[in-house]
Write a protein that holds these residues in place. Structure first.
Motif, PDB file in Angstrom:
ATOM      1  N   TRP A   1       0.784  -0.969  -0.017  1.00  9.83           N
ATOM      2  CA  TRP A   1      -0.033   0.134  -0.059  1.00  9.83           C
ATOM      3  C   TRP A   1       0.903   1.233  -0.045  1.00  9.83           C
ATOM      4  O   TRP A   1       0.386   2.409  -0.441  1.00  9.83           O
ATOM      5  N   ARG A   2       2.097   1.047   0.293  1.00  3.76           N
ATOM      6  CA  ARG A   2       2.996   2.371   0.476  1.00  3.76           C
ATOM      7  C   ARG A   2       3.919   2.625  -0.735  1.00  3.76           C
ATOM      8  O   ARG A   2       4.325   3.761  -1.283  1.00  3.76           O
ATOM      9  N   ALA A   3       4.264   1.660  -1.658  1.00  2.00           N
ATOM     10  CA  ALA A   3       4.780   1.765  -2.644  1.00  2.00           C
ATOM     11  C   ALA A   3       4.269   2.426  -3.942  1.00  2.00           C
ATOM     12  O   ALA A   3       3.164   1.703  -4.259  1.00  2.00           O
ATOM     13  N   GLU A   4       5.002   3.256  -4.557  1.00  2.00           N
ATOM     14  CA  GLU A   4       4.334   3.809  -5.731  1.00  2.00           C
ATOM     15  C   GLU A   4       4.892   3.024  -7.029  1.00  2.00           C
ATOM     16  O   GLU A   4       4.144   2.997  -7.987  1.00  2.00           O
ATOM     17  N   HIS A   5       6.166   2.566  -7.079  1.00  2.00           N
ATOM     18  CA  HIS A   5       7.053   1.841  -7.781  1.00  2.00           C
ATOM     19  C   HIS A   5       7.588   0.474  -7.157  1.00  2.00           C
ATOM     20  O   HIS A   5       7.811   0.544  -6.024  1.00  2.00           O
ATOM     21  N   ALA A   6       7.424  -0.546  -8.093  1.00  2.00           N
ATOM     22  CA  ALA A   6       8.155  -1.797  -7.792  1.00  2.00           C
ATOM     23  C   ALA A   6       9.105  -2.287  -8.675  1.00  2.00           C
ATOM     24  O   ALA A   6       8.912  -1.844  -9.822  1.00  2.00           O
TER      25      ALA A   6
END
Length: 198
Positions: A186-191
């Motif tokens: 839920w916190r990552a904008e990119h992976a």
């Protein structure tokens, strides 16, 4: 001098070993390829669909061919490269699952990066407005976006698990800064994932 690569590309550039053969699928203007060639003596080749981006890459002396990840990866032989790179392109492909298969046929290891459509801002926007959100990383309306599959960190983890693909390493970015694996869903904008054959 450190070049100004996009944060996910900087992670890939720093993590990939020197002197390998790499195919950058959806290479854009070749920024990552140029960095890999200059800093790590990597034999980097590119596949790109956009003619203007191809011209920009070729103007730098980079080896790029026009092609579509949905169809043209099949033309590459098995193990043609040491690494395949698919940065911010997975969500635009027709069948991401088949594209991942092709990456790991062409190379034993692959970097895959994508925007996380389950980021808390996306979730909140859907909850409160009932509309597909526009964010810093997803800046266009739903009807003009190239993104046809709204992949999340959790979706990708399930995909590679079900395919028996090994995750060697993963990086998650929030506001272009690292965030923890535990909070990535839920916190990552990119992976960014480094995957390999199981």
């Amino acid at each position: 001098m450190v070049s100004a690569l996009r944060p996910d590309l900087r992670i890939i550039a720093d993590a990939i070993p020197a002197g390998v053969r790499a195919l950058d699928i959806g290479c854009g203007d070749g920024a990552l390829m140029a960095e890999l060639r200059a800093q790590k003596a990597i034999d980097a080749r590119g596949l790109e669909i956009d003619v203007a981006a191809i011209e920009a890459a070729m103007a730098q002396g980079l080896s790029v061919v026009q092609g579509d990840a949905n169809r043209d990866l099949a033309d590459y032989p098995d193990d043609a490269f040491d690494y395949a790179i698919l940065s911010q392109t997975l969500q635009t492909t027709e069948r991401p699952d088949l594209v991942v298969d092709e990456l790991l046929r062409i190379a034993p290891r692959a970097f895959v990066s994508f925007p996380n459509f389950a980021h808390w801002r996306v979730r909140l926007s859907l909850l409160w407005t009932g509309r597909m959100p526009m964010t810093r990383l997803l800046p266009v309306a739903w009807y003009e976006t190239p993104n046809i599959h709204h992949v999340t960190v959790s979706d990708f983890r399930v995909l590679v698990r079900d395919k028996g693909i090994r995750v060697e390493r993963a990086w998650y970015l929030s506001g272009d800064k690292p965030t923890s694996d535990a909070a990535a869903a839920w916190r990552a904008e990119h992976a960014i994932f480094l995957i390999s054959r199981g």
